[in-house]
Design an enzyme around this catalytic site. Structure first.
Site, PDB file in Angstrom:
ATOM      1  N   LYS A 127       0.828  -1.206   0.000  1.00 16.27           N
ATOM      2  CA  LYS A 127       0.000   0.000   0.000  1.00 16.27           C
ATOM      3  C   LYS A 127       0.864   1.258   0.000  1.00 16.27           C
ATOM      4  CE  LYS A 127      -4.017  -2.226   1.993  1.00 16.27           C
ATOM      5  NZ  LYS A 127      -4.698  -2.566   3.232  1.00 16.27           N
ATOM      6  N   LYS A 210      -4.123 -10.225 -11.457  1.00 22.05           N
ATOM      7  CA  LYS A 210      -5.098 -10.543 -10.419  1.00 22.05           C
ATOM      8  C   LYS A 210      -6.202  -9.484 -10.398  1.00 22.05           C
ATOM      9  CE  LYS A 210      -5.295 -10.647  -5.468  1.00 22.05           C
ATOM     10  NZ  LYS A 210      -5.346  -9.874  -4.403  1.00 22.05           N
ATOM     11  N   LYS A 213      -9.296  -4.015  -7.269  1.00 21.62           N
ATOM     12  CA  LYS A 213      -9.774  -2.645  -7.438  1.00 21.62           C
ATOM     13  C   LYS A 213      -8.619  -1.717  -7.804  1.00 21.62           C
ATOM     14  CE  LYS A 213     -12.508   0.757  -5.001  1.00 21.62           C
ATOM     15  NZ  LYS A 213     -11.877   1.653  -4.032  1.00 21.62           N
TER      16      LYS A 213
END
Ligand code: TRP
Length: 344
Positions: A127, A210, A213
């Site tokens: 992240k 994959k 979002k």
């Protein structure tokens, strides 16, 4: 002879001691990756066992910073689950923040885990690399997740493969708490088992990576009409001409077809690929039909539920009540063990 255990629920579903827990991110529209990675298992399991499913709005604050959006997403997930077959008579569906004990337990756990452990978090590092600010919420995300699981005495955690490490942290915290505060023969927290379906470990997105979002390559569960068609048509394929034979095992469209079709249909379609004269456009049409069939009922149900926001709210409120009943005695024992005083 031992006396029968009268404290356990007479309910057959509860009798096996399995407590299924899982959290669902309210971070936007749910997609096929979410469905095959976790939701389908959630729906399958909730009738067989005690189950607690919570919409993790605190976790979502790491990515959703708009109040209206967070509120909206929270109720949307509830709608999605009810539409997909979650039966509130069978298990508890609720909002994470309706059980504040979970954040209390998070604090207790902060004192049991070295920061070096969290620094190794793959999801955390990913992240940060994706541009999120490395704040304390993001850093401590797995600790809150551990509290989510252990507060309910969760034994079984159906999640996607990407959650393996977070689960390991929850397992470690259960062991550490038990070791520090409990006699050997009376651990407070069961060490939870991840429940990961390996064969659907990766659901390919429209670009072949994959489905996620953050890659903007998703196909929404509740997309329909042109929106659905567009996503399916966007799936990347190679440029083998229509008439030539194709390898189904090397095709993103077929990988998705496999998730929806029964064995026989899969064989039939694979055969058409290998024979040639069957284009990717045909395969995409096939996939479109399969998606539509699978979710047709859920879509209709979702539209009906959308007209009944009060019902959805009631489901969540009752779910939270059930959840708090479950959490309360565990928390009392936790406070007793740790010496955290409550005078009222
Ligand atoms: N981190 C999980 C995800 O991104 C969501 C989650 C939060 C969760 N708390 C949980 C999953 C507890 C299982 C159990 O999907």
């Amino acid at each position: 002879m031992e006396a029968p255990d009268t404290t356990s629920s007479p309910d057959a579903a509860a009798a096996d001691g399995t407590v299924v827990v899982s959290g669902i991110q309210p971070s936007g529209r749910l997609h096929l990756g979410n469905y095959f990675g976790a939701i389908r298992q959630h729906i399958d399991l909730h009738k067989e066992h005690d189950a607690f499913y919570f919409i993790v709005n605190y976790h979502a604050m790491t990515t959703v910073q708009d109040a209206d959006q967070l509120r909206q997403h929270t109720f949307d997930v509830a709608l999605d689950y009810l539409a997909l077959g979650f039966d509130p008579e069978e298990a508890a569906l609720f909002v994470q923040s309706d059980v504040p004990e979970v954040t209390e337990l998070t604090w207790i756990f902060f004192n049991l885990i070295p920061t070096s452990y969290l620094e190794k978090g793959v999801a955390y590092k990913e992240k940060i690399n994706a541009g999120l600010t490395p704040n304390a919420g993001l850093f401590n995300y797995p600790v809150l997740q551990a509290a989510d699981i252990l507060a309910y005495g969760g034994t079984h955690v159906p999640v996607g493969a990407d959650q393996k490490q977070n689960l390991e942290i929850a397992r470690e915290l259960a062991r550490r708490f038990n070791h520090r505060y409990c006699p050997d023969d009376e651990p407070l927290f069961p060490v939870p088992e991840p429940h990961i379906l390996d064969h659907v470990a990766v659901v390919p997105g429209t670009d072949g990576r994959k489905m996620s979002k953050s890659y903007d390559n998703t196909i929404g569960i509740f997309d329909e009409g042109d929106a659905l068609k567009e996503s399916v048509m966007r799936i990347v394929t190679d440029s083998t001409p229509l008439e030539e034979p194709k390898d189904p095992e090397n095709c993103n469209v077929f990988a998705l077809i496999k998730l929806f079709a029964d064995e026989e249909t899969q064989q039939e379609i694979a055969e058409k690929y290998r024979e040639g004269g069957y284009g990717y456009g045909h395969a995409k049409q096939e996939l479109l039909g399969l998606i539509e069939d699978r979710f047709e009922e859920a879509r209709a149900r979702r539209k009906e539920l959308k007209k009944r926001p009060d019902y959805v709210r009631d489901v969540l409120r009752e779910g939270a009540e059930t959840a708090r009943e479950r959490v309360m005695p565990i928390m009392e024992r936790m406070r007793e063990r740790t010496g955290i005083v409550r005078t009222r």
